[in-house]
Design a protein around this motif. Sequence first.
Motif, PDB file in Angstrom:
ATOM      1  N   PRO A  51       0.805  -1.210   0.000  1.00  0.00           N
ATOM      2  CA  PRO A  51       0.000   0.000   0.000  1.00  0.00           C
ATOM      3  C   PRO A  51       0.844   1.268   0.000  1.00  0.00           C
ATOM      4  O   PRO A  51       1.985   1.268   0.431  1.00  0.00           O
ATOM      5  CB  PRO A  51      -0.806  -0.111   1.297  1.00  0.00           C
ATOM      6  N   ALA A  52       0.242   2.349  -0.485  1.00  0.00           N
ATOM      7  CA  ALA A  52       0.916   3.635  -0.485  1.00  0.00           C
ATOM      8  C   ALA A  52       1.178   4.084   0.951  1.00  0.00           C
ATOM      9  O   ALA A  52       0.451   3.726   1.876  1.00  0.00           O
ATOM     10  CB  ALA A  52       0.078   4.675  -1.222  1.00  0.00           C
ATOM     11  N   MET A  53       2.216   4.888   1.127  1.00  0.00           N
ATOM     12  CA  MET A  53       2.646   5.310   2.455  1.00  0.00           C
ATOM     13  C   MET A  53       1.518   5.958   3.250  1.00  0.00           C
ATOM     14  O   MET A  53       1.357   5.740   4.435  1.00  0.00           O
ATOM     15  CB  MET A  53       3.816   6.294   2.326  1.00  0.00           C
ATOM     16  N   LEU A  54       0.717   6.791   2.564  1.00  0.00           N
ATOM     17  CA  LEU A  54      -0.362   7.504   3.244  1.00  0.00           C
ATOM     18  C   LEU A  54      -1.715   6.854   2.990  1.00  0.00           C
ATOM     19  O   LEU A  54      -2.747   7.460   3.214  1.00  0.00           O
ATOM     20  CB  LEU A  54      -0.398   8.970   2.766  1.00  0.00           C
ATOM     21  N   ALA A  76       2.206   0.883  -6.132  1.00  0.00           N
ATOM     22  CA  ALA A  76       1.256  -0.013  -6.779  1.00  0.00           C
ATOM     23  C   ALA A  76       0.972  -1.207  -5.881  1.00  0.00           C
ATOM     24  O   ALA A  76       1.768  -1.551  -5.010  1.00  0.00           O
ATOM     25  CB  ALA A  76       1.797  -0.483  -8.130  1.00  0.00           C
ATOM     26  N   GLY A  77      -0.180  -1.813  -6.090  1.00  0.00           N
ATOM     27  CA  GLY A  77      -0.541  -3.049  -5.409  1.00  0.00           C
ATOM     28  C   GLY A  77      -0.972  -4.067  -6.449  1.00  0.00           C
ATOM     29  O   GLY A  77      -1.619  -3.705  -7.444  1.00  0.00           O
ATOM     30  N   PHE A  78      -0.635  -5.324  -6.223  1.00  0.00           N
ATOM     31  CA  PHE A  78      -0.876  -6.377  -7.212  1.00  0.00           C
ATOM     32  C   PHE A  78      -1.618  -7.546  -6.577  1.00  0.00           C
ATOM     33  O   PHE A  78      -1.405  -7.875  -5.406  1.00  0.00           O
ATOM     34  CB  PHE A  78       0.452  -6.879  -7.788  1.00  0.00           C
ATOM     35  N   LEU A  79      -2.465  -8.168  -7.372  1.00  0.00           N
ATOM     36  CA  LEU A  79      -3.195  -9.339  -6.916  1.00  0.00           C
ATOM     37  C   LEU A  79      -3.329 -10.309  -8.083  1.00  0.00           C
ATOM     38  O   LEU A  79      -3.928  -9.979  -9.113  1.00  0.00           O
ATOM     39  CB  LEU A  79      -4.582  -8.942  -6.405  1.00  0.00           C
ATOM     40  N   THR A  80      -2.732 -11.493  -7.943  1.00  0.00           N
ATOM     41  CA  THR A  80      -2.870 -12.549  -8.944  1.00  0.00           C
ATOM     42  C   THR A  80      -3.864 -13.572  -8.422  1.00  0.00           C
ATOM     43  O   THR A  80      -3.783 -13.986  -7.262  1.00  0.00           O
ATOM     44  CB  THR A  80      -1.512 -13.229  -9.216  1.00  0.00           C
ATOM     45  N   PHE A  88       7.784   0.594  -3.407  1.00  0.00           N
ATOM     46  CA  PHE A  88       6.923  -0.356  -2.717  1.00  0.00           C
ATOM     47  C   PHE A  88       7.385  -0.356  -1.267  1.00  0.00           C
ATOM     48  O   PHE A  88       8.537  -0.689  -0.966  1.00  0.00           O
ATOM     49  CB  PHE A  88       7.029  -1.753  -3.311  1.00  0.00           C
ATOM     50  N   ASN A  89       6.497  -0.008  -0.361  1.00  0.00           N
ATOM     51  CA  ASN A  89       6.882   0.255   1.023  1.00  0.00           C
ATOM     52  C   ASN A  89       7.116  -0.993   1.855  1.00  0.00           C
ATOM     53  O   ASN A  89       7.981  -0.993   2.734  1.00  0.00           O
ATOM     54  CB  ASN A  89       5.798   1.106   1.698  1.00  0.00           C
ATOM     55  N   PHE A 142      11.114  -5.415   3.107  1.00  0.00           N
ATOM     56  CA  PHE A 142      11.979  -4.556   2.302  1.00  0.00           C
ATOM     57  C   PHE A 142      11.171  -3.393   1.746  1.00  0.00           C
ATOM     58  O   PHE A 142       9.998  -3.549   1.396  1.00  0.00           O
ATOM     59  CB  PHE A 142      12.576  -5.335   1.137  1.00  0.00           C
ATOM     60  N   MET A 143      11.796  -2.230   1.655  1.00  0.00           N
ATOM     61  CA  MET A 143      11.322  -1.161   0.790  1.00  0.00           C
ATOM     62  C   MET A 143      12.128  -1.295  -0.499  1.00  0.00           C
ATOM     63  O   MET A 143      13.353  -1.427  -0.462  1.00  0.00           O
ATOM     64  CB  MET A 143      11.557   0.205   1.415  1.00  0.00           C
TER      65      MET A 143
END
Length: 221
Positions: free
Chosen positions: A2-5, A132-136, A173-174, A215-216
């Motif tokens: 998720p985004a930082m904020l 970005a966020g990903f879902l497979t 990616f945070n 990891f970031m």
Amino acid sequence: MPAMLDDPTAATLPAPTPTTTPTPTPVTLRDGTPATLYPILTPASLPTSLVTFLAAQFNAEVERGDTYPHDQPLAPEHFREYWFGAFGAVLLLGAYEEGVLQDEGRDWAECCLGTFYVKPNYPGRCGHVCNAGFLTMPAARGRGCGSVMGREYLVVAKQLAGGRGKGYTYSVFNLVFETNVASLRIWDGLGFERIGRVKGAARLKSYPGRMVDAFMIGKDL
């Protein structure tokens, strides 16, 4: 990632404006199967049946408790705005089909391979840094869908205006948990760098009694 904020219980960050309009993109999976990546610029345009399907898949991933930091499910309409409120994309099996994303009666479990979103990671003066966020879909794993979406993300992010109206110039990616080996392999292969480490970032279901590092990772676009 998720985004930082980004707070799934709050309004989304400002949506990026495309500098050029992303169009459906034909791609090929690892086994040679054709697929199409459809950009989503208006979340309200998505059929409720697709949103409901994707929300259920996301909530199942949250319940598994090993990849996303979320610990509560999202209702379909909440998921619609959280995932597609800025910019999103859906990977569907087969060649381009006009009107497919307006088909309420489609069996999405048969044709939907994955999805991702793009949004700013920071506000204002740092708005040119995206996330970005990903879902497979579980049934689609092992076919290279994650790598396909990752590659297309690097293309489409540069077409979205972030910060002062210019395209995004950097991706962060945070939180990529160190135990998420498959995800790290994809990002390593696409040239991302591990730019930081968050100690004891998460309590993951598969690792009881252990705080898992994350990891970031980042990449110039």
